[in-house]
Design a protein around this motif. Structure first.
Motif, PDB file in Angstrom:
ATOM      1  N   TYR A 135       0.808  -1.307  -0.050  1.00 28.94           N
ATOM      2  CA  TYR A 135      -0.019  -0.159   0.193  1.00 28.94           C
ATOM      3  C   TYR A 135       0.943   1.157  -0.109  1.00 28.94           C
ATOM      4  N   GLY A 136       1.752   1.395   0.926  1.00 26.36           N
ATOM      5  CA  GLY A 136       2.793   2.268   0.992  1.00 26.36           C
ATOM      6  C   GLY A 136       3.487   2.541  -0.447  1.00 26.36           C
ATOM      7  N   PHE A 137       3.833   1.462  -0.960  1.00 28.34           N
ATOM      8  CA  PHE A 137       4.742   1.568  -2.325  1.00 28.34           C
ATOM      9  C   PHE A 137       3.591   2.044  -3.217  1.00 28.34           C
ATOM     10  N   GLY A 138       2.501   1.798  -3.260  1.00 29.05           N
ATOM     11  CA  GLY A 138       1.231   2.344  -4.342  1.00 29.05           C
ATOM     12  C   GLY A 138       1.391   4.100  -4.014  1.00 29.05           C
ATOM     13  N   ILE A 139       1.206   4.422  -2.840  1.00 27.22           N
ATOM     14  CA  ILE A 139       1.292   5.776  -2.664  1.00 27.22           C
ATOM     15  C   ILE A 139       2.305   6.523  -3.266  1.00 27.22           C
ATOM     16  N   LEU A 140       3.461   5.860  -2.782  1.00 27.50           N
ATOM     17  CA  LEU A 140       4.723   6.378  -3.504  1.00 27.50           C
ATOM     18  C   LEU A 140       4.928   6.480  -5.001  1.00 27.50           C
ATOM     19  N   VAL A 141       4.335   5.416  -5.646  1.00 33.37           N
ATOM     20  CA  VAL A 141       4.317   5.387  -7.111  1.00 33.37           C
ATOM     21  C   VAL A 141       3.573   6.745  -7.461  1.00 33.37           C
ATOM     22  N   LEU A 142       2.237   6.875  -6.908  1.00 34.09           N
ATOM     23  CA  LEU A 142       1.488   8.047  -7.358  1.00 34.09           C
ATOM     24  C   LEU A 142       2.019   9.271  -6.894  1.00 34.09           C
ATOM     25  N   GLU A 143       2.849   9.565  -5.815  1.00 36.11           N
ATOM     26  CA  GLU A 143       3.442  10.352  -5.576  1.00 36.11           C
ATOM     27  C   GLU A 143       4.637  11.019  -6.468  1.00 36.11           C
ATOM     28  N   VAL A 144       5.458   9.940  -6.874  1.00 37.47           N
ATOM     29  CA  VAL A 144       6.641  10.026  -8.053  1.00 37.47           C
ATOM     30  C   VAL A 144       5.896  10.561  -9.319  1.00 37.47           C
ATOM     31  N   VAL A 145       4.917   9.900  -9.735  1.00 40.76           N
ATOM     32  CA  VAL A 145       4.495  10.295 -10.906  1.00 40.76           C
ATOM     33  C   VAL A 145       3.688  11.693 -11.062  1.00 40.76           C
ATOM     34  N   THR A 146       3.137  11.944  -9.991  1.00 42.71           N
ATOM     35  CA  THR A 146       2.344  13.287 -10.072  1.00 42.71           C
ATOM     36  C   THR A 146       3.034  14.510  -9.451  1.00 42.71           C
ATOM     37  N   GLY A 147       4.204  14.439  -8.503  1.00 38.97           N
ATOM     38  CA  GLY A 147       4.950  15.171  -8.012  1.00 38.97           C
ATOM     39  C   GLY A 147       3.992  15.932  -7.039  1.00 38.97           C
ATOM     40  N   LYS A 148       2.898  15.133  -6.310  1.00 39.13           N
ATOM     41  CA  LYS A 148       2.228  15.994  -5.405  1.00 39.13           C
ATOM     42  C   LYS A 148       2.232  14.854  -4.067  1.00 39.13           C
ATOM     43  N   ARG A 149       2.099  15.442  -2.862  1.00 41.73           N
ATOM     44  CA  ARG A 149       2.118  14.884  -1.514  1.00 41.73           C
ATOM     45  C   ARG A 149       0.878  14.046  -1.515  1.00 41.73           C
ATOM     46  N   PRO A 150       1.094  12.714  -0.679  1.00 46.39           N
ATOM     47  CA  PRO A 150      -0.089  11.942  -0.335  1.00 46.39           C
ATOM     48  C   PRO A 150      -1.319  12.508   0.231  1.00 46.39           C
ATOM     49  N   VAL A 151      -1.116  13.865   0.740  1.00 41.87           N
ATOM     50  CA  VAL A 151      -2.154  14.570   1.505  1.00 41.87           C
ATOM     51  C   VAL A 151      -1.847  15.924   1.405  1.00 41.87           C
ATOM     52  N   GLU A 152      -2.463  16.985   0.670  1.00 40.18           N
ATOM     53  CA  GLU A 152      -2.257  18.316   0.596  1.00 40.18           C
ATOM     54  C   GLU A 152      -3.379  19.155   1.022  1.00 40.18           C
ATOM     55  N   TYR A 153      -3.085  20.078   1.725  1.00 42.88           N
ATOM     56  CA  TYR A 153      -4.037  21.007   2.409  1.00 42.88           C
ATOM     57  C   TYR A 153      -4.133  22.277   1.871  1.00 42.88           C
ATOM     58  N   MET A 154      -5.311  22.311   1.265  1.00 38.81           N
ATOM     59  CA  MET A 154      -5.775  23.681   0.356  1.00 38.81           C
ATOM     60  C   MET A 154      -6.176  24.602   1.305  1.00 38.81           C
ATOM     61  N   GLU A 155      -6.760  25.772   0.748  1.00 44.04           N
ATOM     62  CA  GLU A 155      -7.249  26.977   1.415  1.00 44.04           C
ATOM     63  C   GLU A 155      -8.354  26.432   2.477  1.00 44.04           C
ATOM     64  N   ASP A 156      -9.299  25.677   1.539  1.00 49.30           N
ATOM     65  CA  ASP A 156     -10.520  25.402   2.377  1.00 49.30           C
ATOM     66  C   ASP A 156     -10.848  23.836   1.962  1.00 49.30           C
ATOM     67  N   ASP A 157      -9.852  22.898   1.618  1.00 50.28           N
ATOM     68  CA  ASP A 157      -9.989  21.856   1.320  1.00 50.28           C
ATOM     69  C   ASP A 157      -8.867  20.988   1.452  1.00 50.28           C
ATOM     70  N   VAL A 158      -8.942  19.691   1.764  1.00 46.32           N
ATOM     71  CA  VAL A 158      -7.911  18.675   1.898  1.00 46.32           C
ATOM     72  C   VAL A 158      -7.847  17.654   0.800  1.00 46.32           C
ATOM     73  N   VAL A 159      -6.946  17.368   0.129  1.00 47.19           N
ATOM     74  CA  VAL A 159      -6.938  16.845  -1.143  1.00 47.19           C
ATOM     75  C   VAL A 159      -6.216  15.617  -0.801  1.00 47.19           C
ATOM     76  N   VAL A 160      -6.721  14.545  -0.879  1.00 44.41           N
ATOM     77  CA  VAL A 160      -6.067  13.028  -0.918  1.00 44.41           C
ATOM     78  C   VAL A 160      -5.691  12.610  -2.183  1.00 44.41           C
ATOM     79  N   LEU A 161      -4.254  12.535  -2.248  1.00 42.48           N
ATOM     80  CA  LEU A 161      -3.745  12.140  -3.625  1.00 42.48           C
ATOM     81  C   LEU A 161      -4.354  10.742  -4.380  1.00 42.48           C
ATOM     82  N   CYS A 162      -4.556   9.736  -3.506  1.00 41.71           N
ATOM     83  CA  CYS A 162      -5.034   8.370  -3.994  1.00 41.71           C
ATOM     84  C   CYS A 162      -6.503   8.833  -4.504  1.00 41.71           C
ATOM     85  N   ASP A 163      -7.306   9.542  -3.996  1.00 39.43           N
ATOM     86  CA  ASP A 163      -8.876   9.796  -4.362  1.00 39.43           C
ATOM     87  C   ASP A 163      -8.789  10.724  -5.540  1.00 39.43           C
TER      88      ASP A 163
END
Length: 962
Positions: A864-892
């Motif tokens: 599972y952790g490797f899968g998140i790392l794969v998405l992180e490497v491809v997208t250049g985005k953190r697993p969870v990012e905090y926006m101004e009024d939202d929380v973006v979960v990379l996997c979703d």
């Protein structure tokens, strides 16, 4: 008797053979050997120390004249322990076979003292260390040797070439490295040579033709480079050739055409170029030909038709062009043909239904025309076809109405073509089919109710067509269905209630249709659901409450204006949230009047918020106390720290508690700056969940990293700590950070690790600029390297527990190295609270099973952790990012983009389109599969490595992407 045995054990190394003829050396040696073993299945109960002879013991064979033991065969007895010196008493031993057990330790070089030994088989055990060079100094009678499937490291000894009588050598599936011994081609009696699945490298030098009796050579899954030996055709008796998954290049040597006896030729996964020569048709005894995953070009040779013994043909993932040669119809024994991922053109040949084939894969080419009819009436179809993959071509026309004639089909994939018309009713006759994929075509009409006749279906994919009408109720007859993917069609009507009876369903996607009505409440009974997407329809009413639907993502239900429930933040008519009333009389007014009592009314959301706040506060206090305790103990110990080197030697009197124990697994620990500067803050290079990391330099010029552990209050005893360190010290892989040594005191523990120069993956992803961002090729290599390192860890029965981008380091050549593995094993128990708060501190990488105490923590949490790392490497985005009024979960986010057909948009924008979509999209999909919510749906890391190596394919006409 037992006391006598113990006495003999003490004398054994110095014992000279007794002149007493009644004393049996073999009994003594075997009893001593047995004494050092664990025998869980009581296989050796017949071995009795009171017997005069061992010849009737299980696993023993004696010479009938001398009554001396000549054969010891204990294969598959489930024995464990070390192979001790007792066996050295068996002076007439000829066969020593101990395969398929659990023996540990190293190989005893004294085995060379067996002058009469002909067979040594220690395969499928857990032996470690290197193969002793002295083992082959006196091996005149040795004919068979096998150390396959162990944990051996180091090089193959040059002395192996002294064993002129060797017939079979098998060192496969170990961790051997280095070059082939220079004298290996002088073993003129050699018939079988298997070094596959190691890390051997260098060129395969000429001279193999000296092995005129060679029948099988297997060097696959190593790192050999250069070309195939030009003289390999001199081994005229060769039947099996396996050079797969290396880095070999060039063209095929002409001498190969002389191998008339060859039955299996596997060259897949290399970089061979040029055309496949016509002389390939001269190898008339070939049964298996695998040239896949190379850079072959030109046409598939017409002479393939001369291979009438051929059963399997795989030329996939090359650059072949032209059409499939008609001559293949002459391969009357052919069962499997895979020509996928090439540049083949022309029509689909009708003979694929007439040859009695079992598996046909033509996907990923440029084939056009219509699909010929497999007709039983003409008697032309010979049953037995189990896999038919025609996906990703340019086929058009209708799906043949007689498709049901393929009654043995298990996989039918016609996706990503230009097929039109309706789905034939005869699909209901596919009683054995597990996978039916007709997605991404131009199909119209309705889904036939006869689909319920395909009772073995596990996966039904019809997405991205123009299908209309209702989802047939008969779908509930497909009781094994796990995936029902129908999105982006024109389906109408309601969701059939019978879907709730498909108890094995995991993935359902009905989005982007025109479905209406309410959802069946019984859907909450689907306990295996991972995804259920009904977005962008016309559904109405209340969402089911319970089970999977309590946590369903908003993106899976939005676009249905008439749906109501908490997920869509829309109250259902006549349904009001019921407040929770707590202690209504607990707050009295000052005058004590009952009319002034206050009610405390709290919503469920408020209660959850209060509970979460309390939990966080308690956690903060606990961690603060723990940190204070750890820092205090470390400060007391730091002043006493003095280090000096030596392998496995304590560097100070053990009676003095102020001194610790330093162990280096190789070299010494003489530090340039002196031990007092080791933990200088100026040398600090990082911090993590387990402690602070410093850099220092050894006297030999090597840089090492010193990790000061910050879990002293939780750590195991010194004995357990050292045991774990020695296990970790034996783990060596190009994609794992090596442990060089350790330092122990009761209050301070240091790990001495390999220093990796270019920092963490996190730094490379987020600290770079668009000008020097990581290229796609670098990203792919990082993903593949991480997968290989993690797969090796799992082969060693080690779970990482703490995968994240800060724990992946990049060396000077761009290779990834996973660090911090195995540190969770230092804790007294793998408590989930400790793991989640102390180790898995990076939000987003933690597998969902950590939150469920009834689910066992396995290697799948690393996947599972490797899968998140794969998405992180491809997208250049953190697993969870905090926006101004939202929380973006990379996997979703990525999963939503995939469902909307926008998966390419997920690739890091800094690449500006400089990436191959045919690699990036499969990699993203693989990352999502690895990050599945259900552990059993995640692949093993060995499978992940294989998938990644299949995904990686060269692009002709494009420069290297940078």
């Amino acid at each position: 008797m037992l006391l006598n045995l113990l006495f003999l054990l003490l004398l054994l190394p110095f014992y000279v053979q007794s002149s007493d003829p009644t004393f049996n050396d073999d009994v003594l040696g075997l009893i001593v050997f047995k004494a050092g073993l664990e025998d869980p299945k009581d296989k050796l109960t017949s071995w009795n120390e009171d017997d005069d002879s061992p010849c009737n013991w299980v696993g023993i064979k004696c010479d009938p004249e001398s009554n001396r033991v000549v054969q010891l065969t204990l294969d598959g007895f489930s024995l464990s322990g070390r192979i001790n010196r007792g066996l050295l008493r068996l002076q007439f031993l000829q066969v020593l076979a101990l395969s398929r057990n659990n023996f540990t330790g190293t190989i005893n070089p004294d085995l060379a003292r067996f002058w009469s030994l002909q067979v040594i088989d220690f395969s499928e055990n857990n032996l470690s260390g290197s193969i002793p060079d002295d083992l082959f100094r006196q091996c005149g009678s040795l004919r068979v040797i096998s150390f396959a499937h162990n944990l051996l490291t180091g090089q193959i000894p040059d002395s192996l070439s002294y064993c002129s009588s060797l017939v079979s050598v098998n060192f496969s599936s170990n961790q051997l490295s280095g070059n082939l011994p220079s004298g290996i081609w002088f073993l003129r009696s050699l018939q079988t040579f298997d070094l596959s699945n190691n890390s051997l490298e260098g060129e395969i030098l000429g001279g193999v033709a000296n092995l005129y009796d060679l029948r099988a050579i297997k060097l696959g899954r190593n790192r050999f480079s250069g070309q195939l030996p030009e003289d390999i055709g001199g081994c005229s008796l060769l039947k099996v050739i396996d050079f797969s998954e290396n880095s070999l290049s060039g063209s095929l040597p002409d001498s190969l055409q002389r191998l008339n006896s060859c039955a299996s030729l596997s060259l897949q996964g290399n970089s061979f170029t040029g055309e496949v020569p016509d002389w390939i048709g001269k190898l008339k005894n070939l049964e298996s030909l695998d040239l896949s995953a190379n850079k072959f070009s030109g046409r598939i040779p017409f002479s393939i038709g001369n291979l009438q013994s051929l059963k399997e043909l795989n030329v996939s993932m090359n650059q072949f062009s032209g059409g499939l040669p008609e001559s293949i119809t002459s391969c009357v024994n052919l069962l499997v043909i895979d020509v996928s991922k090439n540049r083949l053109t022309g029509n689909l040949p009708p003979w694929i239904f007439k040859m009695g084939l079992q598996s046909v894969s033509l996907s990923g080419n440029r084939l056009s025309g219509s699909i010929p009819h497999p007709s039983l009436k003409e008697g032309s179809y010979q049953g037995g076809l189990e896999v038919l993959d025609l996906s990703s071509n340019a086929l058009f026309g209708e799906i043949p109405s007689s498709i049901g004639a393929l009654s043995s089909l298990m996989v039918l994939n016609m996706s990503r073509n230009h097929l039109f018309g309706s789905i034939p009713v005869s699909v209901g006759e596919l009683k054995s089919t597990h996978v039916l994929d007709l997605s991404e075509n131009w199909l119209n009409g309705s889904i036939p109710s006869a689909i319920g006749g395909a009772v073995s279906l596990k996966e039904l994919r019809l997405e991205k067509n123009f299908l209309s009408g209702k989802i047939p109720a008969q779908i509930e007859n497909c009781s094994s269905l796990t995936s029902l993917i129908l999105f982006q069609n024109n389906l109408t009507g309601s969701v059939p209630s019978g879907i709730a009876n498909l108890s094995k369903l995991q993935y359902v996607d009905l989005s982007l249709n025109h479905l209406s009505g309410s959802l069946p409440k019984e859907l909450t009974n689907l306990s295996h659901l991972v995804s259920f997407n009904i977005s962008h329809n016309h559904l109405q009413g209340e969402l089911p409450v319970g089970g999977f639907f309590n946590t369903i993502a908003f993106s899976s239900v939005n676009g249905n204006p008439s749906l109501c429930g908490s997920v869509v933040n829309r109250s259902c008519p006549g349904v009001h949230p019921k407040p929770i009333v707590l202690n209504p009389n607990s707050s009295n007014s000052s005058n004590g009047s009952p009319n002034h009592h206050r009610k405390i009314v709290l919503s469920i959301s408020a209660l959850i918020a209060i509970g979460a706040a309390a939990f966080i506060a308690i956690g903060v206090v606990a961690i603060t106390v723990l940190n204070i305790r750890v820092r205090t103990s470390m400060s007391r110990a730091a002043a006493a720290l003095a280090l000096s080197g030596g392998e496995d030697y304590s560097c100070s009197p053990s009676k003095d508690p102020n001194y610790g124990k330093l162990v280096m697994f190789s070299g010494d620990a003489e530090f340039v700056a002196g031990s007092e500067a080791l933990l200088n803050k100026d040398c600090e290079i990082g911090r993590g969940g387990f402690g602070v990391v410093y850099r220092t330099i050894l006297q030999d010029g090597r840089s090492v990293a010193i990790k000061k552990l910050s879990v002293s209050g939780l750590i195991k005893s010194q004995e357990d700590f050292e045991r774990e360190m020695k296990k970790l010290g034996k783990i060596r892989h190009d994609n794992l950070v090596a442990l060089e040594g350790y330092y122990w005191t009761p209050s301070l523990q240091l790990l001495i690790c390999e220093y990796v120069s270019d920092g963490s993956l996190y730094k490379h992803l987020y600290d770079g600029t668009s000008r020097n961002c990581v290229s796609w090729r670098q990203r792919f290599n990082i993903i593949l390297g991480m997968a290989k390192g993690l797969a090796h860890l799992h082969r060693m029965d080690m779970i990482h527990y703490n995968l994240k981008s800060t724990n992946v380091l990049i060396d000077s050549s761009g290779e990834p190295k996973i660090g911090d593995f195995g540190l969770a094993r230092l804790l007294p128990t793998l408590d989930r609270c400790i793991l989640s708060s102390k180790i898995q501190s990076a939000l987003g990488y933690m597998a969902p099973e950590f939150a469920c105490r009834t689910v066992k923590i396995t290697e799948k949490c690393d996947v599972y952790g490797f899968g998140i790392l794969v998405l992180e490497v491809v997208t250049g985005k953190r697993p969870v990012e905090y926006m101004e009024d939202d929380v973006v979960v990379l996997c979703d986010m990525v999963r939503g983009a995939l469902e909307d057909g926008r998966v390419e948009d997920c690739v890091d924008g800094r690449l500006r389109g400089n990436f191959p979509a045919d690699e990036a999209i499969p990699v993203i999909k693989l990352g999502l599969i690895c990050a599945s919510q259900v552990p059993s749906n995640r692949p093993d890391m060995e499978e992940v490595v294989n998938i990644l190596e299949l995904i990686q394919c060269p692009l002709e006409g494009q420069e290297e992407l940078v």
